[in-house]
Design a protein around this motif. Sequence first.
Motif, PDB file in Angstrom:
ATOM      1  N   ILE A 108      48.752  55.462  53.085  1.00  0.00           N
ATOM      2  CA  ILE A 108      49.645  55.065  54.183  1.00  0.00           C
ATOM      3  C   ILE A 108      50.871  55.971  54.211  1.00  0.00           C
ATOM      4  O   ILE A 108      51.307  56.433  55.281  1.00  0.00           O
ATOM      5  CB  ILE A 108      50.051  53.587  54.032  1.00  0.00           C
ATOM      6  N   THR A 109      51.425  56.242  53.052  1.00  0.00           N
ATOM      7  CA  THR A 109      52.566  57.152  52.947  1.00  0.00           C
ATOM      8  C   THR A 109      52.195  58.542  53.444  1.00  0.00           C
ATOM      9  O   THR A 109      52.931  59.170  54.221  1.00  0.00           O
ATOM     10  CB  THR A 109      53.038  57.236  51.488  1.00  0.00           C
ATOM     11  N   TRP A 110      51.031  59.024  53.013  1.00  0.00           N
ATOM     12  CA  TRP A 110      50.556  60.352  53.404  1.00  0.00           C
ATOM     13  C   TRP A 110      50.406  60.467  54.923  1.00  0.00           C
ATOM     14  O   TRP A 110      50.823  61.466  55.522  1.00  0.00           O
ATOM     15  CB  TRP A 110      49.227  60.608  52.703  1.00  0.00           C
ATOM     16  N   GLN A 111      49.816  59.452  55.553  1.00  0.00           N
ATOM     17  CA  GLN A 111      49.595  59.504  56.996  1.00  0.00           C
ATOM     18  C   GLN A 111      50.915  59.515  57.759  1.00  0.00           C
ATOM     19  O   GLN A 111      51.059  60.236  58.757  1.00  0.00           O
ATOM     20  CB  GLN A 111      48.732  58.327  57.445  1.00  0.00           C
ATOM     21  N   HIS A 112      51.883  58.737  57.302  1.00  0.00           N
ATOM     22  CA  HIS A 112      53.182  58.731  57.974  1.00  0.00           C
ATOM     23  C   HIS A 112      53.852  60.099  57.872  1.00  0.00           C
ATOM     24  O   HIS A 112      54.397  60.622  58.860  1.00  0.00           O
ATOM     25  CB  HIS A 112      54.087  57.649  57.372  1.00  0.00           C
ATOM     26  N   ARG A 113      53.825  60.681  56.692  1.00  0.00           N
ATOM     27  CA  ARG A 113      54.440  62.006  56.530  1.00  0.00           C
ATOM     28  C   ARG A 113      53.704  63.055  57.349  1.00  0.00           C
ATOM     29  O   ARG A 113      54.311  63.977  57.887  1.00  0.00           O
ATOM     30  CB  ARG A 113      54.447  62.382  55.051  1.00  0.00           C
ATOM     31  N   ARG A 114      52.379  62.903  57.430  1.00  0.00           N
ATOM     32  CA  ARG A 114      51.583  63.826  58.231  1.00  0.00           C
ATOM     33  C   ARG A 114      51.980  63.765  59.705  1.00  0.00           C
ATOM     34  O   ARG A 114      51.905  64.767  60.422  1.00  0.00           O
ATOM     35  CB  ARG A 114      50.105  63.448  58.059  1.00  0.00           C
ATOM     36  N   GLU A 115      52.379  62.569  60.147  1.00  0.00           N
ATOM     37  CA  GLU A 115      52.795  62.386  61.537  1.00  0.00           C
ATOM     38  C   GLU A 115      54.282  62.676  61.731  1.00  0.00           C
ATOM     39  O   GLU A 115      54.817  62.482  62.828  1.00  0.00           O
ATOM     40  CB  GLU A 115      52.496  60.947  61.976  1.00  0.00           C
ATOM     41  N   GLY A 116      54.944  63.132  60.665  1.00  0.00           N
ATOM     42  CA  GLY A 116      56.370  63.438  60.777  1.00  0.00           C
ATOM     43  C   GLY A 116      57.255  62.214  60.800  1.00  0.00           C
ATOM     44  O   GLY A 116      58.381  62.257  61.303  1.00  0.00           O
ATOM     45  N   LEU A 117      56.763  61.108  60.231  1.00  0.00           N
ATOM     46  CA  LEU A 117      57.505  59.852  60.217  1.00  0.00           C
ATOM     47  C   LEU A 117      57.895  59.476  58.792  1.00  0.00           C
ATOM     48  O   LEU A 117      57.145  59.772  57.848  1.00  0.00           O
ATOM     49  CB  LEU A 117      56.650  58.727  60.812  1.00  0.00           C
ATOM     50  N   PRO A 118      59.034  58.825  58.618  1.00  0.00           N
ATOM     51  CA  PRO A 118      59.387  58.356  57.274  1.00  0.00           C
ATOM     52  C   PRO A 118      58.406  57.285  56.821  1.00  0.00           C
ATOM     53  O   PRO A 118      58.040  56.405  57.609  1.00  0.00           O
ATOM     54  CB  PRO A 118      60.794  57.784  57.445  1.00  0.00           C
ATOM     55  N   PRO A 119      57.949  57.334  55.581  1.00  0.00           N
ATOM     56  CA  PRO A 119      56.991  56.332  55.107  1.00  0.00           C
ATOM     57  C   PRO A 119      57.629  54.954  55.049  1.00  0.00           C
ATOM     58  O   PRO A 119      58.858  54.829  54.934  1.00  0.00           O
ATOM     59  CB  PRO A 119      56.620  56.829  53.712  1.00  0.00           C
ATOM     60  N   PRO A 120      56.829  53.903  55.111  1.00  0.00           N
ATOM     61  CA  PRO A 120      57.375  52.534  55.090  1.00  0.00           C
ATOM     62  C   PRO A 120      58.264  52.269  53.877  1.00  0.00           C
ATOM     63  O   PRO A 120      59.266  51.560  53.990  1.00  0.00           O
ATOM     64  CB  PRO A 120      56.120  51.664  55.073  1.00  0.00           C
ATOM     65  N   SER A 121      57.908  52.814  52.724  1.00  0.00           N
ATOM     66  CA  SER A 121      58.708  52.566  51.519  1.00  0.00           C
ATOM     67  C   SER A 121      60.111  53.124  51.646  1.00  0.00           C
ATOM     68  O   SER A 121      61.060  52.601  51.046  1.00  0.00           O
ATOM     69  CB  SER A 121      58.010  53.168  50.288  1.00  0.00           C
ATOM     70  N   ALA A 122      60.285  54.192  52.446  1.00  0.00           N
ATOM     71  CA  ALA A 122      61.618  54.776  52.634  1.00  0.00           C
ATOM     72  C   ALA A 122      62.489  53.892  53.525  1.00  0.00           C
ATOM     73  O   ALA A 122      63.714  54.024  53.525  1.00  0.00           O
ATOM     74  CB  ALA A 122      61.492  56.175  53.240  1.00  0.00           C
ATOM     75  N   ARG A 123      61.852  52.986  54.288  1.00  0.00           N
ATOM     76  CA  ARG A 123      62.595  52.084  55.173  1.00  0.00           C
ATOM     77  C   ARG A 123      62.637  50.662  54.624  1.00  0.00           C
ATOM     78  O   ARG A 123      63.055  49.737  55.307  1.00  0.00           O
ATOM     79  CB  ARG A 123      61.921  52.078  56.558  1.00  0.00           C
ATOM     80  N   ASP A 124      62.174  50.518  53.389  1.00  0.00           N
ATOM     81  CA  ASP A 124      62.040  49.195  52.779  1.00  0.00           C
ATOM     82  C   ASP A 124      63.318  48.829  52.019  1.00  0.00           C
ATOM     83  O   ASP A 124      63.383  48.924  50.800  1.00  0.00           O
ATOM     84  CB  ASP A 124      60.833  49.199  51.844  1.00  0.00           C
ATOM     85  N   HIS A 126      64.641  46.063  51.363  1.00  0.00           N
ATOM     86  CA  HIS A 126      64.541  44.880  50.492  1.00  0.00           C
ATOM     87  C   HIS A 126      63.494  45.039  49.379  1.00  0.00           C
ATOM     88  O   HIS A 126      63.186  44.068  48.685  1.00  0.00           O
ATOM     89  CB  HIS A 126      64.204  43.641  51.337  1.00  0.00           C
ATOM     90  N   GLN A 127      62.929  46.234  49.251  1.00  0.00           N
ATOM     91  CA  GLN A 127      61.958  46.529  48.177  1.00  0.00           C
ATOM     92  C   GLN A 127      60.735  45.601  48.216  1.00  0.00           C
ATOM     93  O   GLN A 127      60.174  45.239  47.178  1.00  0.00           O
ATOM     94  CB  GLN A 127      62.641  46.426  46.804  1.00  0.00           C
ATOM     95  N   LEU A 128      60.331  45.229  49.435  1.00  0.00           N
ATOM     96  CA  LEU A 128      59.182  44.336  49.567  1.00  0.00           C
ATOM     97  C   LEU A 128      57.902  44.978  49.022  1.00  0.00           C
ATOM     98  O   LEU A 128      57.111  44.333  48.328  1.00  0.00           O
ATOM     99  CB  LEU A 128      58.980  43.969  51.039  1.00  0.00           C
TER     100      LEU A 128
END
Length: 343
Positions: A108-124, A126-128
Amino acid sequence: MDKQIGDGAGRAEIAGTANVLVPAGGLSPACAPELVAEVEAARTYRLRARSANTLRAYASDWSQFQGWCWGRGLEPIPALPEVVATYLAALARAGRADSTVTRHLAAITWQHRREGLPPPSARDTHQLIADTLSGIRREQRARPTRKKAAIGAKDLAGMIAKVDGLGTRAVRDRAILALGLAAALRRSELVALQLADIQLVDQGLTVRVGHSKTDQEGEGATIAVPAGKVLHPVAHLNAWLTVRGGAPGPLFTRVGTRGEFTLEAMSDRSVARLVKSYAKMQGLDPETIAGHSLRAGFLTEAARTRASLAKMQEVSRHKSLKVLMGYVRSAEQFDDHAGAGFI
């Protein structure tokens, strides 16, 4: 989002490329082709940061995440941290190992970076995601785990003997079984071998492993494989090479139901199925056997016959001795037992 550079013949789409500097007045047509080539080179290098097997696994994992999201009316990209945390929990509930759950998160992280988007963990904030993953690992550590059994040399010799006939598939399967244990190869390494990676020498053969789980930079290693007196890996491989021919490409290819084959690599799952099938014929429990059982078999036998850790590591290519010591302790647990004199 995608950026466009140049126009006409010099136009290129740059997906997921960060920090591309374009002059405020635009890019001159003379510079456009050179920048296009450089952007393409950067994309190629990014893809090479992961092995082909890893990229295939990521693509499959991402597809599963997409399907899960769409089935629940959720957006897979950009994915909310809450969505990703819930997906990881769903995988754990389905019985996936924490290592598999972690790989899905990496995909999931890889696909977001591939699309030029910040990965979900970088926007997390609350450390969910991190907390969910930590909880999954803690719960799974508390459960008893059943490791896959090692296949010893005697059992493997029996398995090879049960590969009946001189057909294409039989010749190939004998070579896979013998080389898999003799070179302590992972199933992913077996299917990644190319014909050029094998060199026959007077004492046996050498195997060049160009990329592996513990060698993500692809430095590679060369493994010596003796001709052997029990498993005969060189003889079995020579028999397969006679059938396969000398065309460049994968060492072990797929074989059809009628014995026909093309120079298309096998999948690592097909190796696991192959090992399980012949293990069952040998009277072993296929539920305790996996592709890794060949590699584990080499290490178990090496420890049993008192091979040095350095020589074991030479073949297994473990970065840490901790794992190797586990095989040694297992092989020696009854030697000089503290209770041998009175029990």
